[in-house]
Design a protein around this motif. Structure first.
Motif, PDB file in Angstrom:
ATOM      1  N   UNK A 227       0.836  -1.202   0.000  1.00 54.35           N
ATOM      2  CA  UNK A 227       0.000   0.000   0.000  1.00 54.35           C
ATOM      3  C   UNK A 227       0.872   1.253   0.000  1.00 54.35           C
ATOM      4  N   UNK A 228       1.932   1.254   0.793  1.00 52.73           N
ATOM      5  CA  UNK A 228       2.638   2.501   1.063  1.00 52.73           C
ATOM      6  C   UNK A 228       3.976   2.658   0.332  1.00 52.73           C
TER       7      UNK A 228
ATOM      8  N   UNK B  44      -1.823   1.011  -9.045  1.00 55.55           N
ATOM      9  CA  UNK B  44      -2.370  -0.329  -8.776  1.00 55.55           C
ATOM     10  C   UNK B  44      -2.503  -1.114 -10.080  1.00 55.55           C
TER      11      UNK B  44
ATOM     12  N   UNK C 166      -4.237 -10.613   2.664  1.00 63.50           N
ATOM     13  CA  UNK C 166      -5.518 -10.194   3.255  1.00 63.50           C
ATOM     14  C   UNK C 166      -6.174 -11.408   3.914  1.00 63.50           C
TER      15      UNK C 166
ATOM     16  N   UNK D 172      -6.835 -11.825   8.024  1.00 62.51           N
ATOM     17  CA  UNK D 172      -8.175 -11.952   8.572  1.00 62.51           C
ATOM     18  C   UNK D 172      -8.458 -13.342   9.121  1.00 62.51           C
TER      19      UNK D 172
ATOM     20  N   UNK E  88     -12.684 -22.539   9.781  1.00 63.28           N
ATOM     21  CA  UNK E  88     -12.934 -21.130   9.480  1.00 63.28           C
ATOM     22  C   UNK E  88     -11.611 -20.451   9.130  1.00 63.28           C
TER      23      UNK E  88
ATOM     24  N   UNK F   4     -13.819 -17.406   2.023  1.00 65.66           N
ATOM     25  CA  UNK F   4     -14.444 -17.213   3.327  1.00 65.66           C
ATOM     26  C   UNK F   4     -15.792 -17.888   3.476  1.00 65.66           C
ATOM     27  N   UNK F   5     -16.352 -18.423   2.382  1.00 65.61           N
ATOM     28  CA  UNK F   5     -17.696 -19.000   2.517  1.00 65.61           C
ATOM     29  C   UNK F   5     -17.725 -20.473   2.142  1.00 65.61           C
TER      30      UNK F   5
ATOM     31  N   UNK G 104      17.154  14.220   7.199  1.00 68.03           N
ATOM     32  CA  UNK G 104      15.792  13.692   7.077  1.00 68.03           C
ATOM     33  C   UNK G 104      15.808  12.516   6.108  1.00 68.03           C
ATOM     34  N   UNK G 105      15.150  11.437   6.477  1.00 63.19           N
ATOM     35  CA  UNK G 105      15.107  10.309   5.552  1.00 63.19           C
ATOM     36  C   UNK G 105      14.409  10.736   4.264  1.00 63.19           C
TER      37      UNK G 105
ATOM     38  N   UNK H  23      12.217  10.409   0.964  1.00 63.10           N
ATOM     39  CA  UNK H  23      11.074   9.527   0.739  1.00 63.10           C
ATOM     40  C   UNK H  23      10.903   9.230  -0.750  1.00 63.10           C
TER      41      UNK H  23
ATOM     42  N   UNK I 166       8.399   6.561  -1.970  1.00 61.62           N
ATOM     43  CA  UNK I 166       6.955   6.692  -1.758  1.00 61.62           C
ATOM     44  C   UNK I 166       6.225   6.804  -3.084  1.00 61.62           C
TER      45      UNK I 166
ATOM     46  N   UNK J  75       9.828  12.467   9.012  1.00 59.05           N
ATOM     47  CA  UNK J  75      10.986  12.295   9.878  1.00 59.05           C
ATOM     48  C   UNK J  75      10.553  11.864  11.272  1.00 59.05           C
TER      49      UNK J  75
ATOM     50  N   UNK K  21      -7.638   4.125   5.124  1.00 59.40           N
ATOM     51  CA  UNK K  21      -7.356   2.683   5.225  1.00 59.40           C
ATOM     52  C   UNK K  21      -8.075   2.047   6.396  1.00 59.40           C
TER      53      UNK K  21
ATOM     54  N   UNK L  73     -14.127  -4.125   5.087  1.00 58.36           N
ATOM     55  CA  UNK L  73     -13.833  -5.559   4.961  1.00 58.36           C
ATOM     56  C   UNK L  73     -14.342  -6.350   6.157  1.00 58.36           C
TER      57      UNK L  73
ATOM     58  N   UNK M 208     -17.124  -9.855   6.579  1.00 56.66           N
ATOM     59  CA  UNK M 208     -16.478 -11.048   7.138  1.00 56.66           C
ATOM     60  C   UNK M 208     -17.152 -11.456   8.437  1.00 56.66           C
TER      61      UNK M 208
ATOM     62  N   UNK N 271     -20.466 -12.986   7.617  1.00 58.99           N
ATOM     63  CA  UNK N 271     -20.307 -14.311   7.013  1.00 58.99           C
ATOM     64  C   UNK N 271     -19.910 -15.341   8.065  1.00 58.99           C
TER      65      UNK N 271
ATOM     66  N   UNK O  65     -22.955 -17.536   9.178  1.00 60.66           N
ATOM     67  CA  UNK O  65     -23.009 -18.891   8.634  1.00 60.66           C
ATOM     68  C   UNK O  65     -22.790 -19.932   9.731  1.00 60.66           C
TER      69      UNK O  65
END
Lengths: 717, 121
Positions: free
Chosen positions: A234-235, A243, A258, A262, A302, A349-350, A709-710, A712, A715, B6, B80, B87, B91, B94, B98
Motif C-alpha cells: 500500500x505505502x 495499482x 488479506x 483476517x 474457518x 471465506x464462505x 531527514x530520511x 522519501x 513513496x 521524519x 485505510x 472488509x 467477514x 459471514x 453462517x
C-alpha cells in the motif's frame, strides 16, 4: 485454577523428566546421535573458518528483506525434507504392515509393520502440520519477502524489524516441533486436531501441547508478516507504480495476505480455547459440561480453508510470472487475473464447511457450501485459461522453471477436478475420510511445491547472480513428477477401494500392490531429492561459468525486479525507477531504455541491523517450551523478558542510517562494473519509442541533500 | 504528503491514539467480560437467556475494541481504517452468521432442546 496433570510434576522442571527422552527408541535414538554429531560438525566448521561474526552480522541480525526471505526459504526446504521423511515412514509402514496376520517388527514394539500406532499417529500429525505451515508457508512467505519489494520498487519492507521478528518466531515454531522428536511426544490426533481427543482426559501427554504452541507461534509469525506485506504494497510503491501496473505476483501476495491477516486470528483463538481446556479446565470443546466439540471443527476450518487459499494464491502468482517470461508474451488477461485472485480470496471465506459435510447439519447448509465451493472453480478456471492463452502462440522456452510451471498446471487440473467432485456432498459422503481426499489435497499442495521450485529456479539468478543448473533442474523435475505419479495415482485408486486415511494397519491384502507401487514412488522421490542437492552442488561449483552479467537474467523477463543489478545490492535500487507501464522491464526493453542510467543520485535511508528480533524469537520458543512442559517460571520469565525487549526496542526506535548521494553513486558504479552493459546483451532491442517523453527516474528532488531527514523517494507519488 | 516523515509521532495514525482511548477500551471490555462471567457463574438467567446475554456482551465488546483500541471508524482522513471496516463487516456477518445457521441446523437434528429457546422442534 490450573488443571492437575496426570503423572509427576515439579515446580522447577514441570513435567520434564529423563524418562521423556526416547533413548530406547530404535529410530529416534540413532537419529538423535546423527543430529548431534552433525550439529557438532557444523558448529566446529563455523568456528574453524571463523564465520560466527559473519553469520551474526550478515544473517542473524539482518533486517534485509532478501536475506530474511532466503532464510525463510532455507527453513521451508529443511522442513519440506523433514515432512518428506515423515511421508516416507508412513508409506513404508503401510507397505510393510498391509494384510492380515502378525507381520510386525517385534523389536519396534509393532504388531503391524514397523511402527506402533501411537508413533504412527505422531508421524502423520507432524507430516500435515509441517508440510502446510512450516514448509509451504515459509517457502511462499520467503519468496514473497524477496520478490514483492523488488517488484514494487521498494528499498525494503515497510517494517523491516517486524519482518525479522516474523522469521524468528516462525523459526521458534520449527524448533518447537523438531524438539518434540527427542523430548516427549508429538500430538497423535491429526494436524488439525479432533475434539475431544485432544482434551487432557484423552491425550494426557505433552503431544497436544507441542501441537498447540507450534501452531500458535507460526500463526503469530505469519500474521505479523501479512501486516507487513500489506503495508509495504500500500505505502511503498515506486513513483508511477499505480495499482494497475502492479505485477500479478504482487497482486496475489496482496490477496493472500488479506486472507492471512483476517483468518489466522481464528486459528489463534480456537487453539487458545483448546489451551484453556487443557490448562485451565474450561469446557469449550469437551463432550460434556456444555462443551461443543463441533465448534472446534468449525473454528479451525474457518481459518483452515482461507489458509489453503493463502498458500495457493502466491503459487498462482509465481506461475503468472514464470509462464509469460518463457512464452515471451505479456500475461493474457491481466485484469481478469487480478480479479480472479480476489474472487478466490473472497470465496475462500464462505466454503469452510465443506471440510465437514458429514457432520450432520442437513441439506440446506450443505447445499450452500457445496455451491460456494464449486464457485471457486470459476476464478481458478479463468486463471488456467489465462495461462493457456499466454502459452498459446508464445515463443516457448522449455527451461527447467517453465517445466515446473507446466507441471503445476497439470496438478492443478487433477486437484481441481477432484476438488469439484468432493464439493458435491453426495460424493463427499462416499469418499469422506478416505485417502481419495488425501490424494486430492496432495495434488493441490504439490501444485504449490511445483510453483515454488519453478520460482526458486526462476528468481535464483536475480538474488545470487548465477543460474541453477538447467539439466539437473529438469532431471529433478522428471524424477519428482514420476514420484508424484507413482505415489498419488495409486492413492486415488485406494480411496475408491475404501481405504480410510491414517491407517497404521491397512488390513486389506488387496491394497497391497498399490502400496508397493507407492513405495517405489517414494524411492523415486528420494532420487529427486538427491537430484535437487546435486543441482545445488553443481550450480555452486560452476557458478563462475553460469554467472549472469545482465540485469535481466533470462532475457525475456517482464517485471520490475529484473531492472536492478544482478545480484541485487542491499539497497535494491540505486535510484528508485519511475514506472511507466505494466511489465516495466519488458516495456523498457522493447523501447530500448534498458541501458538508461540515472543521471544523479540521492541520499537513501536504510534500517539498522538488530539482534532484538532474534532474542524475542528465542524467548517465544522458551515460552512455547515452558507452556508445553508446564514449567511456569520459565514461561513467565521468557514472556516478561520478551515484552520488556519489545518495549525497549519501541522506545529506542531505529533512526536507521543515511547513505549519502556520492557514496550511492560510487556503490552503483562498483555494482554496475560487475555486470555487462545491457547494450551488449544479445537480446534485440525494439524499434524505439515514438512520441511523448519518458521518465526513467523521477527528476523531482524532494529531499534536501545533506540533511539527515530520511528521503522519501520510495513513496508513491 | 505534507506531514513530516521524519517524526513518526506526527503520523495521523499515532496522533489519533490517546491514552484515554486505550484505557476506556480496556475498561469497557473488562467490565463486559466480568458481567458475562458473573452471569454464567451464578446461572442468573435461563440457558437460552444466558446465551443471548453473552452474545450481547461479546457484541458490545467487539464494537468497543474496534473503536477504542483499533481506531477503526469512518473518518475521512484515515481512509485505510475505513477500508478495514468495510472488509470487517461482511467477514463478521459471514463467519458468525453462517456458523450460527450451521449450528441451528445441526442442533435441530442432533441435540436436545435448549431450555428457553423458541422455535425448536
Amino acid at each position: 485454577m490450573l488443571v492437575n496433570v496426570p503423572g509427576p510434576w515439579s515446580p522447577l522442571l514441570g513435567r520434564l523428566a529423563l524418562s521423556e527422552i526416547p533413548y530406547t527408541n530404535p529410530i529416534l535414538a540413532p537419529l538423535f546421535i546423527v543430529i548431534v554429531l552433525a550439529g557438532i560438525v557444523l558448529i566446529a566448521g563455523v568456528t574453524y573458518y571463523g564465520k560466527w561474526g559473519y553469520l551474526w552480522k550478515e544473517w542473524f541480525t539482518t533486517v534485509d528483506h532478501k536475506k530474511l526471505g532466503i532464510m525463510y526459504i532455507i527453513l521451508g526446504l529443511i522442513m519440506l525434507f523433514r515432512g518428506f521423511i515423515d511421508g516416507l515412514m508412513m508409506r513404508t509402514q503401510q507397505a510393510l504392515g498391509d494384510g492380515p496376520g502378525d507381520n510386525g517388527m517385534k523389536v519396534m514394539g509393532a504388531i503391524h509393520g514397523y511402527l506402533a500406532p501411537f508413533h504412527f499417529g505422531q508421524i502423520y500429525s507432524a507430516h500435515g502440520l509441517i508440510m502446510i505451515l512450516l514448509a509451504a508457508t515459509p517457502l511462499l512467505v520467503g519468496l514473497m519477502n524477496i520478490i514483492v519489494p523488488l517488484q514494487i520498487g521498494a528499498r525494503d519492507m515497510a517494517y523491516p524489524y517486524l519482518n525479522a521478528l516474523g522469521l524468528w518466531i516462525t523459526t521458534a515454531a520449527v524448533f518447537l516441533i523438531m524438539i518434540s522428536l527427542f523430548v516427549g511426544d508429538f500430538s497423535h490426533n491429526g494436524w488439525f486436531g479432533y475434539a475431544p481427543i485432544f482434551e487432557l482426559a484423552y491425550s494426557p501427554g505433552v503431544g497436544v501441547d507441542y501441537w498447540i504452541w507450534t501452531l500458535e507461534l507460526v500463526a503469530l509469525g505469519t500474521t505479523l508478516g501479512s501486516i507487513n506485506f500489506l503495508a509495504t504494497v500500500v505505502k511503498m510503491r515506486a513513483p508511477g507504480m499505480t495499482w494497475g501496473r502492479l505485477p500479478v505476483f504482487t497482486w496475489t501476495a496482496v490477496s493472500a495476505n488479506i486472507i492471512a491477516l483476517t483468518s489466522f486470528p481464528c486459528l489463534q483463538v480456537a487453539l487458545a480455547l483448546v489451551g484453556a481446556d487443557r490448562y485451565l479446565g474450561t469446557h469449550f470443546f469437551t463432550a460434556g459440561f456444555g462443551g461443543n466439540l463441533m465448534l472446534y471443527t468449525n473454528l479451525f476450518w474457518l481459518w483452515g480453508h482461507p489458509e489453503v487459499y493463502f498458500v495457493i494464491l502466491p503459487a498462482f502468482g509465481m506461475l503468472s510470472e514464470v509462464i509469460p517470461a518463457f512464452s515471451e508474451k505479456p500475461i493474457f488477461g491481466y485484469i481478469t487475473m487480478v480479479l480472479a485472485s480476489f474472487a478466490i480470496a473472497g470465496v475462500s471465506w464462505i466454503v469452510w464447511l465443506h471440510h465437514f459435510f458429514t457432520m450432520g447439519m442437513g441439506p440446506y447448509v450443505s447445499t450452500e457450501f457445496s455451491i460456494a465451493t464449486m464457485l471457486v472453480g470459476i476464478p481458478t478456471g479463468v486463471k488456467v485459461f489465462n495461462w493457456a492463452f499466454t502459452l498459446y502462440r508464445g515463443r516457448l522456452t522449455f527451461s527447467a522453471a517453465m517445466l515446473w510451471s507446466i507441471g503445476a498446471l497439470f496438478l492443478l487440473l487433477i486437484g481441481g477436478l477432484t476438488g469439484m467432485m468432493l464439493a458435491i456432498p453426495a460424493i463427499n459422503y462416499m469418499v469422506h475420510n478416505s485417502v481419495f481426499v488425501v490424494a486430492h489435497f496432495h495434488m493441490m499442495l504439490l501444485c504449490i511445491v511445483y510453483a515454488v521450485f519453478s520460482a526458486i529456479i526462476f528468481w535464483f539468478p536475480k538474488i545470487y547472480g548465477f543460474k541453477l543448473n538447467e539439466a539437473w533442474g529438469k532431471i529433478m523435475f522428471w524424477l519428482f513428477s514420476a514420484g508424484t505419479f507413482l505415489v498419488f495415482f495409486p492413492m486415488f485408486m485406494l480411496g475408491f477401494m475404501g481405504e480410510t486415511r491414517r491407517l497404521d494397519w491397512p488390513f486389506n491384502p488387496q491394497w497391497g500392490p498399490w502400496f508397493d507401487v507407492q513405495e517405489i514412488g517414494i524411492f523415486v522421490y528420494i532420487l529427486s531429492v538427491l537430484a535437487f542437492l546435486w543441482m545445488l552442488y553443481v550450480s555452486i561449483r560452476d557458478r563462475h561459468a553460469n554467472r549472469v552479467h545482465t540485469a535481466d537474467a533470462w532475457g525475456t523477463s517482464r517485471s520490475l525486479e529484473w531492472l536492478t543489478d544482478t545480484p541485487v545490492p542491499f539497497y535494491n535500487f540505486a535510484m528508485v525507477p519511475h514506472i511507466n507501464a505494466l511489465d516495466e522491464v519488458a516495456w523498457r526493453r522493447e523501447h530500448g531504455f534498458m541501458d538508461k542510467k540515472p543521471d544523479h543520485f540521492k541520499a537513501i535511508h536504510m534500517p539498522n541491523n538488530t539482534p532484538i528480533a532474534l532474542y524475542i524469537g528465542a524467548l517465544t520458543f522458551l515460552v512455547g517450551f515452558g507452556l508445553t512442559w508446564r514449567v511456569w517460571w520459565l514461561t513467565l520469565a521468557s514472556l516478561i523478558l520478551a515484552v520488556i525487549l519489545m518495549i525497549y526496542r519501541s522506545n529506542k526506535g531505529d533512526p536507521g542510517y543515511i547513505i549519502p548521494a556520492e557514496k550511492m553513486e560510487e556503490m552503483d558504479r562498483e555494482s554496475k562494473a560487475r555486470m555487462l552493459s545491457d547494450d551488449s546483451h544479445q537480446v534485440p532491442h525494439g524499434g524505439g519509442f515514438s512520441g511523448g517523453t519518458v521518465t526513467a527516474y523521477t527528476a523531482l528532488d524532494r529531499d534536501a541533500s545533506g540533511s539527515l531527514t530520511p528521503p522519501n523517494d520510495s513513496r508513491h507519488l | 504528503m505534507s506531514h513530516g516523515h521524519s517524526d513518526p509521532i506526527h503520523h495521523p495514525e499515532v496522533q489519533m491514539a490517546t491514552n484515554r482511548n486505550y484505557i476506556t477500551g480496556f475498561v469497557v471490555s473488562s467490565l463486559l467480560m466480568l458481567a458475562a462471567t458473573i452471569l454464567v457463574d451464578g446461572h442468573i438467567l435461563p440457558s437460552f437467556g444466558l446465551l443471548l446475554a453473552i452474545i450481547g456482551c461479546a457484541g458490545i465488546a467487539i464494537i468497543a475494541q474496534v473503536y477504542f483500541l483499533l481506531h477503526i471508524d469512518i473518518s475521512e482522513h484515515n481512509i485505510w481504517n475505513t477500508v478495514a471496516l468495510v472488509m470487517f463487516i461482511p467477514l463478521f456477518i459471514i463467519t458468525i452468521g453462517l456458523t450460527w445457521w450451521m449450528f441451528s441446523q445441526l442442533y435441530m437434528r442432533t441435540m436436545p432442546m435448549i431450555p428457553g429457546m423458541p422455535g425448536m422442534h
